[in-house]
Write an enzyme that holds these catalytic residues in place. Sequence first.
Site, PDB file in Angstrom:
ATOM      1  N   ARG A  72       0.825  -1.215   0.000  1.00  0.00           N
ATOM      2  CA  ARG A  72       0.000   0.000   0.000  1.00  0.00           C
ATOM      3  C   ARG A  72       0.860   1.266   0.000  1.00  0.00           C
ATOM      4  O   ARG A  72       0.510   2.270  -0.640  1.00  0.00           O
ATOM      5  CB  ARG A  72      -0.921  -0.022   1.220  1.00  0.00           C
ATOM      6  CG  ARG A  72      -1.949   1.096   1.262  1.00  0.00           C
ATOM      7  CD  ARG A  72      -2.956   0.851   2.364  1.00  0.00           C
ATOM      8  NE  ARG A  72      -3.896   1.961   2.473  1.00  0.00           N
ATOM      9  CZ  ARG A  72      -4.082   2.687   3.575  1.00  0.00           C
ATOM     10  NH1 ARG A  72      -3.385   2.415   4.666  1.00  0.00           N
ATOM     11  NH2 ARG A  72      -4.949   3.677   3.594  1.00  0.00           N
ATOM     12  N   HIS A 119       0.355   4.281  -2.666  1.00  0.00           N
ATOM     13  CA  HIS A 119       0.058   5.647  -2.250  1.00  0.00           C
ATOM     14  C   HIS A 119       1.159   6.616  -2.668  1.00  0.00           C
ATOM     15  O   HIS A 119       0.891   7.798  -2.890  1.00  0.00           O
ATOM     16  CB  HIS A 119      -0.156   5.706  -0.734  1.00  0.00           C
ATOM     17  CG  HIS A 119      -1.534   5.290  -0.323  1.00  0.00           C
ATOM     18  ND1 HIS A 119      -2.349   6.060   0.477  1.00  0.00           N
ATOM     19  CD2 HIS A 119      -2.246   4.175  -0.619  1.00  0.00           C
ATOM     20  CE1 HIS A 119      -3.504   5.444   0.657  1.00  0.00           C
ATOM     21  NE2 HIS A 119      -3.458   4.288   0.014  1.00  0.00           N
ATOM     22  N   ASN A 168      -3.673   9.055   4.315  1.00  0.00           N
ATOM     23  CA  ASN A 168      -2.430   8.355   4.614  1.00  0.00           C
ATOM     24  C   ASN A 168      -2.191   8.141   6.107  1.00  0.00           C
ATOM     25  O   ASN A 168      -1.156   7.588   6.500  1.00  0.00           O
ATOM     26  CB  ASN A 168      -1.241   9.128   4.031  1.00  0.00           C
ATOM     27  CG  ASN A 168      -1.173   9.006   2.518  1.00  0.00           C
ATOM     28  OD1 ASN A 168      -1.688   8.051   1.948  1.00  0.00           O
ATOM     29  ND2 ASN A 168      -0.543   9.971   1.878  1.00  0.00           N
ATOM     30  N   HIS A 186      -5.994  -5.837  -2.476  1.00  0.00           N
ATOM     31  CA  HIS A 186      -6.779  -5.921  -1.242  1.00  0.00           C
ATOM     32  C   HIS A 186      -6.886  -7.360  -0.732  1.00  0.00           C
ATOM     33  O   HIS A 186      -7.544  -7.608   0.278  1.00  0.00           O
ATOM     34  CB  HIS A 186      -8.178  -5.332  -1.460  1.00  0.00           C
ATOM     35  CG  HIS A 186      -8.179  -3.849  -1.612  1.00  0.00           C
ATOM     36  ND1 HIS A 186      -9.288  -3.133  -2.008  1.00  0.00           N
ATOM     37  CD2 HIS A 186      -7.195  -2.932  -1.429  1.00  0.00           C
ATOM     38  CE1 HIS A 186      -8.982  -1.838  -2.058  1.00  0.00           C
ATOM     39  NE2 HIS A 186      -7.718  -1.709  -1.710  1.00  0.00           N
TER      40      HIS A 186
END
Length: 285
Positions: free
Chosen positions: A17, A21, A49, A147
């Site tokens: 992740r 990001h 975040n 995910h």
Amino acid sequence: MATIIAAAPSLAGPLLRLHFHDCFVRGCDASVLLESTDGNVAEKDAKPNKSLRGFGSVERVKAKLEAACPGIVSCADVLTLMSRDAVVLAKGPFWPVALGRRDGRVSSATEASDELPQASGDVPLLAKIFASKGLDLKDLVMLSGAHTLGTAHCPSFADRLYNSTGENGAYGLVDPSLDSEYADKLRLKCKSVDDRTMLSEMDPGSFKTFDTSYYRHVAKRRGLFRSDSALLFDTSTRDYVQRIATGNFDGEFFKDFSASMIKMGDVGVLTGAEGEIRKKCYAPN
């Protein structure tokens, strides 16, 4: 990375992740790692975040690289390599990582809030955001498959349990796109929209293993986020979800996911004389 994941298998998702990001704001330049200063709020302190994890592991790897070959490997390359290795160590696919990225000097919380895909987004909105990064609908479906790893705090999905709008604007209803039995289980964990103490697995029963079970959950209307459920209710993405959900195309998914990760890892990279190679990834910008 083998040592890190062996000690904390649940870190595979967060490290993947972090890379995602990072790449969606100013490209893959490690700007998500920079610290805020008195005059600037950095990406890592943006609301989307706040739940990021794994910063200490990044610093641990970077410190070993600096000791072995000072000033050679950028934090941006470290993030890209660590995300790939996290997937491999979680029994997912391997893909080659091109190196030579340099680190950005600018990090903005405002940009992060504006540009990161939202967990509540539908496919048209998400497709627009992905397209702005040179990524297409297939990349959206593939990268959503990330995910399969990790957990999420209640506020990122609890609105589906308590705040969905019903007839005449009534609130308190479960999102109708969410399987009711699954919703009941989630409500036992998340007592309110603001419950920040509990975590839920994004891929229940398999959140430490990279596999295709995420798509099986989505196909059964058990995707945790609205953005997960949206994949099933949009004709442009549903077919792929349903095909991978059969469990007969794991090899195809691994290949496609790898291709999308390579593509995402090339978004907005700085090379040559652009940017810098930071000695410490968390240096203030």
